[in-house]
Design an enzyme around this catalytic site. Structure first.
Site, PDB file in Angstrom:
ATOM      1  N   LYS A   1       0.859  -1.195   0.000  1.00  0.00           N
ATOM      2  CA  LYS A   1       0.000   0.000   0.000  1.00  0.00           C
ATOM      3  C   LYS A   1       0.889   1.237   0.000  1.00  0.00           C
ATOM      4  O   LYS A   1       1.854   1.320   0.758  1.00  0.00           O
ATOM      5  CB  LYS A   1      -0.893   0.018   1.242  1.00  0.00           C
ATOM      6  CG  LYS A   1      -2.005   1.093   1.246  1.00  0.00           C
ATOM      7  CD  LYS A   1      -1.538   2.446   1.844  1.00  0.00           C
ATOM      8  CE  LYS A   1      -1.283   2.381   3.331  1.00  0.00           C
ATOM      9  NZ  LYS A   1      -2.519   2.299   4.130  1.00  0.00           N
TER      10      LYS A   1
ATOM     11  N   ARG B   1     -10.402   1.180   7.005  1.00  0.00           N
ATOM     12  CA  ARG B   1      -9.419   0.173   7.408  1.00  0.00           C
ATOM     13  C   ARG B   1      -8.696   0.563   8.683  1.00  0.00           C
ATOM     14  O   ARG B   1      -8.491  -0.244   9.584  1.00  0.00           O
ATOM     15  CB  ARG B   1      -8.476  -0.039   6.232  1.00  0.00           C
ATOM     16  CG  ARG B   1      -7.115  -0.608   6.548  1.00  0.00           C
ATOM     17  CD  ARG B   1      -6.107   0.547   6.525  1.00  0.00           C
ATOM     18  NE  ARG B   1      -4.748   0.069   6.456  1.00  0.00           N
ATOM     19  CZ  ARG B   1      -3.800   0.564   7.233  1.00  0.00           C
ATOM     20  NH1 ARG B   1      -4.051   1.472   8.132  1.00  0.00           N
ATOM     21  NH2 ARG B   1      -2.557   0.132   7.095  1.00  0.00           N
TER      22      ARG B   1
ATOM     23  N   GLN C   1     -10.709  11.331   9.914  1.00  0.00           N
ATOM     24  CA  GLN C   1     -10.405  10.040  10.530  1.00  0.00           C
ATOM     25  C   GLN C   1     -11.077   9.884  11.884  1.00  0.00           C
ATOM     26  O   GLN C   1     -11.515   8.790  12.243  1.00  0.00           O
ATOM     27  CB  GLN C   1      -8.895   9.841  10.665  1.00  0.00           C
ATOM     28  CG  GLN C   1      -8.497   8.435  11.087  1.00  0.00           C
ATOM     29  CD  GLN C   1      -8.981   7.374  10.108  1.00  0.00           C
ATOM     30  OE1 GLN C   1      -8.811   7.507   8.895  1.00  0.00           O
ATOM     31  NE2 GLN C   1      -9.583   6.313  10.620  1.00  0.00           N
TER      32      GLN C   1
ATOM     33  N   MET D   1      -3.794   6.143  17.425  1.00  0.00           N
ATOM     34  CA  MET D   1      -3.929   5.822  16.004  1.00  0.00           C
ATOM     35  C   MET D   1      -3.031   6.674  15.102  1.00  0.00           C
ATOM     36  O   MET D   1      -2.924   6.404  13.907  1.00  0.00           O
ATOM     37  CB  MET D   1      -5.387   6.018  15.576  1.00  0.00           C
ATOM     38  CG  MET D   1      -6.402   5.261  16.417  1.00  0.00           C
ATOM     39  SD  MET D   1      -6.131   3.482  16.467  1.00  0.00           S
ATOM     40  CE  MET D   1      -6.428   3.051  14.756  1.00  0.00           C
ATOM     41  N   GLY D   2      -2.373   7.700  15.653  1.00  0.00           N
ATOM     42  CA  GLY D   2      -1.723   8.670  14.787  1.00  0.00           C
ATOM     43  C   GLY D   2      -0.240   8.485  14.543  1.00  0.00           C
ATOM     44  O   GLY D   2       0.294   8.975  13.549  1.00  0.00           O
TER      45      GLY D   2
ATOM     46  N   ASP E   1       2.911   7.072  13.187  1.00  0.00           N
ATOM     47  CA  ASP E   1       3.360   6.130  12.163  1.00  0.00           C
ATOM     48  C   ASP E   1       4.675   6.583  11.534  1.00  0.00           C
ATOM     49  O   ASP E   1       4.993   6.235  10.405  1.00  0.00           O
ATOM     50  CB  ASP E   1       2.293   5.944  11.084  1.00  0.00           C
ATOM     51  CG  ASP E   1       1.908   7.250  10.393  1.00  0.00           C
ATOM     52  OD1 ASP E   1       2.466   8.310  10.763  1.00  0.00           O
ATOM     53  OD2 ASP E   1       1.064   7.213   9.495  1.00  0.00           O
TER      54      ASP E   1
ATOM     55  N   LYS F   1       6.641  11.128  15.911  1.00  0.00           N
ATOM     56  CA  LYS F   1       5.229  11.307  16.198  1.00  0.00           C
ATOM     57  C   LYS F   1       4.908  10.753  17.584  1.00  0.00           C
ATOM     58  O   LYS F   1       5.458   9.728  18.001  1.00  0.00           O
ATOM     59  CB  LYS F   1       4.357  10.634  15.145  1.00  0.00           C
ATOM     60  CG  LYS F   1       4.283  11.386  13.826  1.00  0.00           C
ATOM     61  CD  LYS F   1       3.199  10.807  12.933  1.00  0.00           C
ATOM     62  CE  LYS F   1       3.001  11.641  11.683  1.00  0.00           C
ATOM     63  NZ  LYS F   1       1.875  11.129  10.854  1.00  0.00           N
TER      64      LYS F   1
END
Length: 312
Positions: A65, A108, A136, A220-221, A223, A227
């Protein structure tokens, strides 16, 4: 080569499909014969324009991806985030399928959060605090409302205007009857059964001692290196779960955990494979870090293909 456009994939995906695909992917991540390769993090000619490449393979499928973040796109009437999924024909090494997956990616990502909450959060969790009020964040709330009896959503956002219409947008995703209101970070944490962070932050969004015993937290943020959404002190007193431990330690939220805490990471797939909840007692704080794995994209791509074929 088969091509599915953004419009087609957006019309085919839904929260139920995404949940099943995410669960399958998280279990596959810990299965023998699966390989998840290190993420490639890059940028365009302008360094602010970022992209990532995540890839993986199982005994049955392989692919990748490409996700992009172009912050200036809203000025052009385009979304900041975009995604493209490529599936390989493993017999000959050619790309077999290309799926534009911008909206699919939102489903997803939120689905991994929902799968984690289904085995880590207390089953009666009714109050959700969400940090962030962008696209999101709405998907995260809608996905969680499918697996938990969420009745109240407390939104922590720098732009209070984004909270307006949040409830209506949730209803559009099937999560109706939820009381949505703005709150400060401290107020939201103090009331929440579940806390979700869906931001590009590079510093903690709240204090560790604001989190109540028994709370489930989903980051969730994070990556990429640097961060960060959660206070490191919280990670020292919580049970830690993630999609992929080696990735979480390098580019996920747990890059900020101590070496001792990092040593106690549990892959969510192991919890799912055992068929038991991951929480050991009612007052335990659980933290799930989702840095995102390619198998989530590959499994949902296959689900989209199957649904498209069923409609032919």
């Amino acid at each position: 080569m088969r091509f599915i456009s953004e419009e087609e994939s957006a019309a085919l995906v839904d929260h139920a499909m995404a949940f099943d695909a995410a669960r399958e992917a998280l279990i596959a991540a810990v299965a023998p014969g699966t390989t998840l390769f290190p993420a490639v993090l890059g940028h365009g000619s302008e360094p602010a324009n970022r992209f990532s490449i995540k890839s993986g393979s199982t005994a049955d499928y392989a692919g990748l991806k490409v996700g992009s973040f172009w912050p200036g796109n809203p000025d052009r009437g385009l979304p900041r985030h975009n995604s493209v999924i490529l599936l390989f024909d493993q017999a000959v090494g050619r790309v077999d399928t290309v799926i534009e997956a911008g909206r699919v990616n939102a489903y997803r990502t939120a689905a991994a959060d929902a799968v984690a909450a289904s085995v880590l959060a207390r089953p009666n969790s009714a109050v959700l605090a969400v940090f962030g009020a962008g696209n999101q964040a709405e998907f995260e709330c809608a996905a969680l409302a499918r697996v938990l009896p969420i009745r109240t959503v407390l939104v922590v956002a720098r732009d209070a205007a984004k909270v307006a219409g949040f409830a209506e947008r949730l209803a559009g995703q099937g999560a109706s009857g939820i009381d949505v209101r703005a709150a400060s970070a401290r107020e939201a944490c103090a009331a929440a059964d579940v806390i979700v962070t869906a931001t590009p932050a590079r510093a903690p969004l709240f204090e560790a001692d604001w989190v109540r015993p028994g709370t489930h937290v989903a980051a969730m943020g994070a990556d990429a290196k640097g961060k960060q959404e959660l206070p490191p002190a919280l990670l020292e007193r919580a049970a830690l779960f993630c999609d992929l431990p080696e990735q979480s330690r390098t580019i996920g939220e747990f890059q900020h955990a101590s070496a001792q805490a990092q040593g106690g990471l549990t892959a969510l797939g192991d919890v799912l494979r055992r068929g038991e909840g991951g929480r050991t007692d009612r007052d335990q704080i659980t933290v799930f870090d989702s840095s995102g794995i390619a198998l989530q994209d590959l499994t949902i791509a296959q689900a989209i293909l199957a649904k498209a074929d069923a409609r032919l």
